[in-house]
Design an enzyme around this catalytic site. Structure first.
Site, PDB file in Angstrom:
ATOM      1  N   MET A   1       1.300 -12.251  11.742  1.00  0.00           N
ATOM      2  CA  MET A   1       1.338 -10.880  11.323  1.00  0.00           C
ATOM      3  C   MET A   1      -0.077 -10.753  10.589  1.00  0.00           C
ATOM      4  SD  MET A   1       4.972 -10.214   9.585  1.00  0.00           S
ATOM      5  CE  MET A   1       6.446  -9.494  10.648  1.00  0.00           C
ATOM      6  N   GLY A   2      -0.142  -9.359  10.393  1.00  0.00           N
ATOM      7  CA  GLY A   2      -1.322  -9.078   9.912  1.00  0.00           C
ATOM      8  C   GLY A   2      -1.736  -7.737  10.532  1.00  0.00           C
TER       9      GLY A   2
ATOM     10  N   ASP B   1       0.740  -9.681   4.089  1.00  0.00           N
ATOM     11  CA  ASP B   1      -0.761  -9.462   4.479  1.00  0.00           C
ATOM     12  C   ASP B   1      -1.949  -9.654   3.536  1.00  0.00           C
ATOM     13  OD1 ASP B   1       0.945  -8.815   6.845  1.00  0.00           O
ATOM     14  OD2 ASP B   1       0.395  -6.941   6.906  1.00  0.00           O
TER      15      ASP B   1
ATOM     16  N   GLU C   1       0.771  -1.255   0.065  1.00  0.00           N
ATOM     17  CA  GLU C   1      -0.156  -0.003   0.021  1.00  0.00           C
ATOM     18  C   GLU C   1       0.778   1.311   0.081  1.00  0.00           C
ATOM     19  OE1 GLU C   1      -0.673  -0.452   4.895  1.00  0.00           O
ATOM     20  OE2 GLU C   1      -1.994   1.061   3.840  1.00  0.00           O
TER      21      GLU C   1
END
Ligand code: F6P
Length: 344
Positions: free
Chosen positions: A172-173, A130, A106
């Site tokens: 993760m995330g 992610d 992003e």
């Protein structure tokens, strides 16, 4: 012969298994089309300071199975300081780039979206373990991370069962719980907690207690690092990166303590961290990275700039880059509902 003679390629943001397959595919296809390929080191930082390396068949030989990125990466944001943006545009001109292929998530593609408006010709390649970028079904790196997390859950299962413990696995995330949901379903987790839904600690403890009542005296809880009790993130430091992100950390420990206090069952916490991002990509990620790289060069050849490559079903297509970065792709409610059927 393409109108693009010199093509730059860079990798930005957190690294991710599958970046090297993309670099290899971009280089091989672009050389085949008669272009010169220049690797830009360490993301946007390399374009600000002019740190580049020519890429040829030799330099991308043997990198397909390697994790990380041979170009290096950084979280440098050229829009943070006006002088950096100026330098970046000057370097682009001075090194006579005709087009760029930035590979990133992003933040990196967010910068790319703005650079399109400055007149830079580019095609983006979406990347993140992610899997939270919109306008593509999957990003490469995700499948590798899920497999690593699934294997960890399998391993936690055997020790949890032997010791009659509760094991909390933090994965993760940051904004989306894709890794937690996929790895949790694949690993048979008893509870999966994701950033999309605030944690209800009473409900979690009830599930664990009921499981014990039916004779299961061990449990696995998978929690995404971005999951929260209310709306406040648990952070590892107060420092922000150049894109304004905090470093998350602590939800696994906080959850483990509460679960142990409230259920009375011995609990241990494992934080998988960067293990999920390192090492060799899976076959799926190597193939997806390769397909993304080839398509990115083909869009350059067709002069279709301002696009991002995207997986839709089993097709790789180009979509306007802003579609990928405009909005985060959170976990599909139906998939999470399915995961919940196995809670407890
Ligand atoms: O964005 C991908 C990601 O792996 C997140 O899941 C995680 O919060 C972050 O990167 C970690 O970043 P760093 O490697 O900079 O600590």
């Amino acid at each position: 012969m393409s109108a693009v003679k010199t093509l730059g390629v860079l990798t930005g943001g957190g690294d991710c298994p599958g970046l090297n397959p993309v670099i290899r595919a971009v280089t091989r296809r672009a050389i085949q089309a008669g272009m010169q390929v220049i690797g830009i080191r360490n993301g946007w930082k390399g374009l600000i300071v002019g740190d580049t390396v020519p890429l040829d068949l030799q330099s991308v030989s043997g990198i397909l199975p390697k994790g990380g990125t041979i170009l290096g990466t950084s979280r440098t944001n050229p829009y943070k300081k006006p002088e950096d943006l100026k330098k970046l545009l000057e370097t682009y001109k001075r090194l006579e780039f005709d087009a760029l292929i930035p590979i990133g998530g992003e933040d990196t593609l967010g910068v790319a979206t703005k650079l399109v408006k400055e007149g830079i010709k580019l095609v983006g390649v979406p990347k993140t373990i992610d899997n939270d970028l919109s306008a593509t079904d999957f990003t490469f790196g995700f499948d590798t991370a899920v497999n690593i997390a699934m294997e960890a859950i399998d391993r936690l299962h055997t020790t949890a069962e032997s010791h009659h413990r509760i094991m909390v696995a933090e994965v993760m995330g940051r904004h989306a719980g894709w890794i937690a949901t996929y790895a949790g379903i694949a690993g048979g987790a008893d509870v999966i907690l994701i950033p999309e839904e605030p944690i209800d600690i009473n409900a979690v403890c009830d599930i664990i207690k009921k499981r014990h009542q039916r004779g299961k005296d061990f449990s696995i809880i998978v929690v995404a690092e971005g999951a929260k009790f209310g709306d406040k993130d648990l952070t590892a430091t107060e420092k922000l990166d150049e894109f304004g992100h905090v470093r998350l950390g602590g939800i696994g420990d906080a959850l483990g303590k509460l679960v142990e206090q409230r259920t009375g069952f011995e609990t241990r916490v494992t934080v998988l961290g960067h293990i999920q991002r390192g090492g060799s990509p899976t076959a799926f990620d190597r193939v997806l990275g390769t397909r993304f790289g080839i398509k990115a060069v083909e869009l350059v050849l067709e002069g279709q700039f301002g696009q991002m490559v995207s997986l839709q079903g089993n097709l790789i297509i180009g979509v306007p880059i802003e579609l990928g970065t405009g909005k985060l792709k959170t976990v599909d409610a139906d998939l999470y509902r399915l995961a919940k059927i196995f809670f407890g």
